[in-house]
Design a protein around this motif. Structure first.
Motif, PDB file in Angstrom:
ATOM      1  N   VAL A 196       0.821  -1.359  -0.040  1.00 25.51           N
ATOM      2  CA  VAL A 196       0.032   0.041  -0.163  1.00 25.51           C
ATOM      3  C   VAL A 196       0.984   1.283   0.037  1.00 25.51           C
ATOM      4  O   VAL A 196       1.556   1.535   0.938  1.00 25.51           O
ATOM      5  N   GLY A 197       1.025   2.085  -1.165  1.00 27.01           N
ATOM      6  CA  GLY A 197       2.076   2.879  -1.454  1.00 27.01           C
ATOM      7  C   GLY A 197       3.441   2.369  -1.097  1.00 27.01           C
ATOM      8  O   GLY A 197       3.694   1.468  -1.806  1.00 27.01           O
ATOM      9  N   THR A 198       4.152   2.893  -0.138  1.00 29.63           N
ATOM     10  CA  THR A 198       5.255   2.216   0.022  1.00 29.63           C
ATOM     11  C   THR A 198       5.492   1.236   1.163  1.00 29.63           C
ATOM     12  O   THR A 198       6.736   1.006   1.405  1.00 29.63           O
ATOM     13  N   VAL A 199       4.221   0.945   1.785  1.00 27.67           N
ATOM     14  CA  VAL A 199       4.248   0.107   2.938  1.00 27.67           C
ATOM     15  C   VAL A 199       4.058  -1.377   2.284  1.00 27.67           C
ATOM     16  O   VAL A 199       3.120  -1.665   1.668  1.00 27.67           O
ATOM     17  N   ALA A 200       5.089  -2.150   2.608  1.00 26.28           N
ATOM     18  CA  ALA A 200       5.392  -3.449   1.943  1.00 26.28           C
ATOM     19  C   ALA A 200       4.342  -4.565   2.874  1.00 26.28           C
ATOM     20  O   ALA A 200       4.253  -4.397   3.928  1.00 26.28           O
ATOM     21  N   ASP A 201       3.560  -5.321   1.875  1.00 25.19           N
ATOM     22  CA  ASP A 201       2.895  -6.469   2.769  1.00 25.19           C
ATOM     23  C   ASP A 201       1.583  -5.657   3.744  1.00 25.19           C
ATOM     24  O   ASP A 201       1.368  -6.871   4.535  1.00 25.19           O
ATOM     25  N   ALA A 202       1.345  -4.665   3.290  1.00 26.01           N
ATOM     26  CA  ALA A 202       0.072  -4.247   4.193  1.00 26.01           C
ATOM     27  C   ALA A 202      -1.012  -5.085   3.913  1.00 26.01           C
ATOM     28  O   ALA A 202      -1.970  -5.287   4.707  1.00 26.01           O
ATOM     29  N   GLY A 203      -1.518  -5.393   2.543  1.00 20.71           N
ATOM     30  CA  GLY A 203      -2.440  -6.083   2.264  1.00 20.71           C
ATOM     31  C   GLY A 203      -3.682  -5.464   1.986  1.00 20.71           C
ATOM     32  O   GLY A 203      -3.838  -4.208   1.956  1.00 20.71           O
ATOM     33  N   MET A 204      -4.566  -6.294   1.148  1.00 22.30           N
ATOM     34  CA  MET A 204      -5.774  -5.546   0.400  1.00 22.30           C
ATOM     35  C   MET A 204      -6.816  -6.481   0.296  1.00 22.30           C
ATOM     36  O   MET A 204      -6.496  -7.971   0.263  1.00 22.30           O
ATOM     37  N   ALA A 205      -8.012  -6.323   0.259  1.00 23.46           N
ATOM     38  CA  ALA A 205      -9.121  -7.387  -0.366  1.00 23.46           C
ATOM     39  C   ALA A 205     -10.040  -6.680  -1.331  1.00 23.46           C
ATOM     40  O   ALA A 205      -9.992  -5.548  -1.465  1.00 23.46           O
TER      41      ALA A 205
END
Length: 510
Positions: A196-205
């Protein structure tokens, strides 16, 4: 590896689709399809079963993965992989085709459709980007009628098309599918490796229903928390006709890394264009037992069922089981526990039970490395009636359970609980050699890995251990509730048209 997006065109039925690639109108039932059975790929009124072996070797390629379809009524079996005619792509090492499965009637023709998650599919140069396929049911069997539909990030329109396929996204790592209370088919796709942006492995659905093709992260307005590194939002998903649940077991609560969290939403699309968030849950939230600790991994597994409470005219609520497999108990580290939540039609969330093997009257002891709650399935056998301890049931996988009598470390087991009333009042322990499961417990068999349920039976995969024991066994709920042996269904490699080879037959069952 996928090189280009031409395969998407195979799955579009222009007269029935919007630009977002989601079916909108309910077509007339296909000739030969008879709606009514929960999982009926050929529409003949008898239950079928999909059994994945995501570790299967296909055309010499290790862990390419395959899905075995066994048709009810003695109609034989079929094996589907990415080397099967009509299935887009090609079997490749490490794809793990069938890592996740879900079923629903996507095009409403009366034949059940199968959703296959392939989260480790490479797209172009993006390793483990992942994709999802829908194999449509037809009187001739799965994928013999309407062409396979694929969803992959960066292709098509809608939210899925607007996101990019990136290495390690794991698109399709979790799936949930069904129909809302108004009968609309929906599909939820977890993408726990999404940056999410520059945030690695934040996740999404991603959420698909009718003309809706949307997605959300923890940075989306209304969703609890913030997108943080390694949250893994979308690692697990579950849904009922009324609610959607998305787990992020990597969520840090305070300084406690991988403590875990959960977002609950309704199917109603809000002004922001996503399912309406109603609550966020973690172990430091009011009314939730326990405290947030590092490595608990709350919501690593989820299961949801519709629930009709006393006094209600219909099943307008949801009961949700939340696995916390890394929970430490006084009796052992990573023993695991499960909490059950009641989600009302108004969106109120309350904890109903706190279940673990050190709970009063619950069989067993929570030992180190049990991972109680690593896998879950639940069922309401009479959803139109007021829920009771005999009709709303939860099966908990305990893959790290040691069976001391057999000197079998990590033999695994399954424990069944009522979701209404005290969990220890009617729990049932199940291991190999009981209720029709063959053999005796052995080391590193991890029973409880493959679980699914319908209104009549609990389906248990036995993917590891001696070849003579491997298979999927369907145990009647009436037997489990009464403690009496009943007629157990069995699907075994090498029998009934199912290939004899395979490495993890039954690791996923639907």
């Amino acid at each position: 590896m996928r090189t280009g997006t031409g395969m998407i065109g195979l799955a579009l039925v222009a007269a029935m689709s919007l630009p977002g690639g989601v079916l909108t109108a309910a077509p007339a039932a296909a000739a030969g399809c008879t709606a009514g059975q929960a999982t009926d790929f050929d529409g003949d009124g008898t239950r079928d079963v999909a059994i994945a072996d995501p570790e299967a070797t296909v055309s010499g390629r290790e862990e390419a993965g395959a899905v075995h379809i066994v048709y009810g009524g003695g109609k034989g079996a079929a094996t589907i992989s990415q080397d099967t005619a009509g299935i887009p792509g090609a079997a490749e090492k490490g794809d793990r085709y069938g890592h996740t499965l879900a079923t629903f009637d996507h095009n409403r023709d009366g034949c059940t459709d199968l959703v296959v998650g392939i989260p480790y599919e490479d797209l172009e140069d993006e390793t483990d980007a992942g994709l999802v396929q829908i194999l449509y049911g037809a009187p001739g069997g799965l994928a013999t009628g309407t062409a396979v539909r694929e969803y992959l990030q960066g292709s098509g329109s809608g939210n899925i098309g607007s996101t990019a396929a990136e290495a390690g996204d794991w698109f399709g790592h979790a799936l949930a599918a069904g129909a809302t209370s108004s009968g609309e088919p929906y599909l939820v796709i977890g993408v726990p490796g999404e940056d999410v942006g520059t945030v690695a492995d934040a996740g999404m659905a991603h959420y698909l229903r009718g003309s809706t093709n949307t997605g959300f992260t923890q940075n989306t307005a209304g969703v609890s928390g913030d997108a943080e590194e390694n949250d893994r939002f979308g690692y697990a998903v579950a849904a009922s006709p009324h609610h959607v649940a998305v787990g992020n077991p990597g969520e840090a609560i305070g300084e406690h890394a991988f403590s875990g969290g959960l977002q609950i939403l309704t199917h109603t699309i809000n002004s922001g264009g996503i399912p309406t968030p109603v609550a966020g849950v973690h172990q430091d939230a009011p009314g939730i037992n326990g405290v947030a600790e590092a490595g608990d991994r709350l919501a690593a597994a989820l299961a949801a069922v519709p629930y009709r409470p006393s006094g209600a005219s219909s099943a307008n609520e949801t009961l949700l089981a939340v696995g916390i497999p890394g929970e430490d108990l006084t009796t052992g580290e990573d023993a695991g526990r499960v909490i059950t939540l009641r989600v009302t039609a108004a969106g109120d969330v309350t904890q109903m039970a706190d279940i673990h093997q050190s709970f009063a009257d619950v069989a067993g002891v929570g030992d180190t490395g049990d991972y109680f709650g690593q896998h879950l399935t639940a069922v309401n056998t009479a959803p139109g009636s007021v829920g009771t301890a005999q009709t709303v049931l939860l099966a908990v996988g305990v893959p790290g359970e040691d069976i001391e009598a057999e000197a079998a470390r990590d033999a695994g087991g399954v424990q069944i609980f009522p979701m209404v009333g005290e969990p220890g009042s009617a729990d049932v322990w199940l291991e190999k050699g009981q209720f029709g499961l063959p053999g005796t417990p052995g080391p590193q068999e991890y029973l409880g890995t493959g679980l699914s349920a319908d209104r009549e039976r609990l389906h248990i995969g036995v993917p590891y251990g001696p070849a003579s024991d491997r298979g999927v066994y369907s145990v009647p709920w009436t037997s489990l509730l009464s403690g009496q042996a009943g007629a157990v269904g069995a699907v075994r490699p090498g029998q009934g048209g199912v290939p004899a080879d395979g490495r993890a037959f039954g690791a996923v069952v639907e």
